[in-house]
Enzyme design. Structure first.
Site, short mmCIF file in Angstrom:
data_model
loop_
_atom_site.label_atom_id
_atom_site.label_comp_id
_atom_site.label_asym_id
_atom_site.label_seq_id
_atom_site.Cartn_x
_atom_site.Cartn_y
_atom_site.Cartn_z
N SER A 77 11.93 37.27 58.80
CA SER A 77 12.11 36.10 57.94
C SER A 77 13.55 35.63 58.08
O SER A 77 14.08 35.59 59.18
CB SER A 77 11.74 36.46 56.49
OG SER A 77 11.87 35.33 55.65
N LYS A 128 9.84 29.82 56.58
CA LYS A 128 10.18 31.19 56.18
C LYS A 128 9.78 31.48 54.74
O LYS A 128 9.42 32.63 54.41
CB LYS A 128 11.68 31.44 56.39
CG LYS A 128 12.11 31.40 57.86
CD LYS A 128 11.35 32.40 58.72
CE LYS A 128 11.87 32.46 60.14
NZ LYS A 128 11.16 33.45 60.98
N TYR A 188 12.75 24.59 58.56
CA TYR A 188 12.86 26.01 58.91
C TYR A 188 12.69 26.87 57.67
O TYR A 188 11.94 27.85 57.67
CB TYR A 188 14.21 26.28 59.57
CG TYR A 188 14.45 27.74 59.89
CD1 TYR A 188 13.85 28.32 60.99
CD2 TYR A 188 15.27 28.52 59.08
CE1 TYR A 188 14.06 29.67 61.29
CE2 TYR A 188 15.48 29.86 59.36
CZ TYR A 188 14.88 30.43 60.47
OH TYR A 188 15.08 31.75 60.75
#
Length: 272
Positions: A134, A152, A148
């Site tokens: 992660s 995650k 992004y």
């Protein structure tokens, strides 16, 4: 005792570094990459202890086939490290549909497919460890990296549920959450949106706020990874780097302060 470890995105960055460290200590490694030539040096050095497999993690059927081939070749898969992924730099408005879908396909869905593929093997074995790469941006978010971070955040939610679902089968799940390191993540591995000039100041402010010592040395993560893999009781979440700890602690202190400030409203919303 040596373990069999399946790691995606092993052509460079953390993936290549960790694959080499695992092989060096005697583990068997299934290393996947889109470009297998990037693994030639590891194959030359470690021979039969490494199984290089070409894999695009976005291809679900290919992921299942790679897991099956790894099991057939080495007889077991003790650890899956879902490392493949990349960063998308750009503001939310700038991101095209393709930008957004590609980011989620690799960072989230690719990880999901491989997790699904390995679970029947680990259940049959009665043990296993799934390690998801992660990010500190899976716990907090920042401007310019919103897509992004979204990918995650999704990995975090998925993996927390997965950990609870598979605990009874002897399968462990861990999330590795690095801050910045000196890999190619922010350079050649990254993609960037087409710029909108209105956001130039936002981007400049974000860049200016990054401390000069923010990026850690990638090699410093090796000992942490090996300790995580060898732990009988690994944590669900492992922060890597001093700024990961600092930023997350500060963020959650601020969140708690806001939540406490709105507590009366929160409790009143219960309606009884």
């Amino acid at each position: 005792m040596s373990k069999t470890i399946f790691i995606t995105g092993a052509s460079r960055g953390f993936g290549k570094l960790w694959a080499g460290a695992l092989l060096q200590r005697g583990d068997k490694v299934v290393a996947t990459a889109r470009n297998l030539s990037a693994l030639d040096d590891l194959v030359a050095q470690y021979g039969d202890n490494i199984l290089p497999l070409q894999l695009d993690v976005n291809d679900r059927s290919a992921g299942f086939a790679a897991i099956a081939k790894a099991k057939e070749h080495f007889g077991s898969i003790d650890v899956l490290i879902n490392n493949a992924g990349y960063g998308l730099f750009g503001t939310i408005e700038e991101a095209t549909e393709k930008d957004a879908r590609d980011q989620m396909e690799t960072n989230f869905f690719g990880l999901l497919w491989l997790s699904q593929a390995v679970l029947p093997i680990m259940r049959a074995q009665g043990h296993g460890h799934i390690i998801q790469l992660s990010s500190v941006l899976g716990l907090i978010s920042r401007p310019v990296l919103g897509l992004y971070a979204a990918s995650k955040f999704a990995v975090e939610g998925l993996s927390e549920s997965l950990a609870a679902e598979v605990k009874g089968f002897g399968i462990k799940v861990s999330l590795i959450e690095p801050a910045g390191f000196d890999t190619e993540w922010g350079g050649s591995s990254a993609t960037r949106t087409a710029a909108i000039a209105a956001y130039d100041e936002v981007k400049a402010s974000y860049e200016a706020g990054i401390p000069p010592d923010f990026r850690g040395v990638a090699g410093g993560t090796i000992a942490a990874l090996l300790k995580l893999i060898d732990s009988e009781n690994p944590p669900l979440r492992l922060l890597l780097g001093k700024y990961a700890h600092l930023l997350v602690k500060r963020e959650y202190e601020n969140r708690n302060a806001v939540w406490d400030g709105w507590l009366e409203t929160t409790l009143a919303a219960q309606g009884k």
